[in-house]
Design an enzyme around this catalytic site. Sequence first.
Site, mmCIF file in Angstrom:
data_model
loop_
_atom_site.group_PDB
_atom_site.id
_atom_site.type_symbol
_atom_site.label_atom_id
_atom_site.label_comp_id
_atom_site.label_asym_id
_atom_site.label_seq_id
_atom_site.Cartn_x
_atom_site.Cartn_y
_atom_site.Cartn_z
ATOM 1 N N HIS A 55 10.736 98.508 -79.711
ATOM 2 C CA HIS A 55 12.101 98.440 -80.227
ATOM 3 C C HIS A 55 12.859 99.678 -79.754
ATOM 4 C CE1 HIS A 55 11.173 95.591 -83.845
ATOM 5 N NE2 HIS A 55 10.619 95.175 -82.720
ATOM 6 N N GLU A 57 14.438 102.021 -81.245
ATOM 7 C CA GLU A 57 14.137 103.268 -81.952
ATOM 8 C C GLU A 57 12.809 103.870 -81.503
ATOM 9 O OE1 GLU A 57 16.246 100.546 -85.014
ATOM 10 O OE2 GLU A 57 14.884 100.309 -83.313
#
Length: 174
Positions: A55, A57
């Site tokens: 992802h 992040e």
Amino acid sequence: MEAAETEAWMDRAIDMAKKALENGEVPVGCLMVYNNEIIGKGKNEVNETKNATRHAEMVAIDQVIDWCCQHKKDPEEVFGHTVLYVTVEPCIMCAAALRMMKIPLVIYGCQNERFGGCGSVLNISSATLTDTGEPFQCIAGYQSEEAVEMLKTFYRQENPNAPKSKVRKKECFN
């Protein structure tokens, strides 16, 4: 923190989300800003890498750790003074990782009604948990309309990496 400054950082995160969309990924983009400098940025890379943990992040966290190594900085100190700007509310996995890294502030665009870890599904950001770091502050709503429109665009198209449906079609016997 000024609204104009936040909008400028979110513009950059939106640009990362657009790149993800162009690459056939769920359009999420983020920046990690330390002392007014981008030290990590990410866009979803799940389909590209065939790794469900990539992802935006998580990609940015890896970049911050690399930055800390290159600049001989203590990651705990750096993460403790870093702001995350992300187009979509972090999922439960990412919210837990952000909490473990001790990120104090997350500013995001739209809510993540299916997987949100900052209040939409679970509140990892402020829950009373043991051994998972301090709670972090979340500010929602920056450029949420644009983030939602990109998500709608992604989900309208067919994902070539999605597994084939196992639903059997009824055969017609005449």
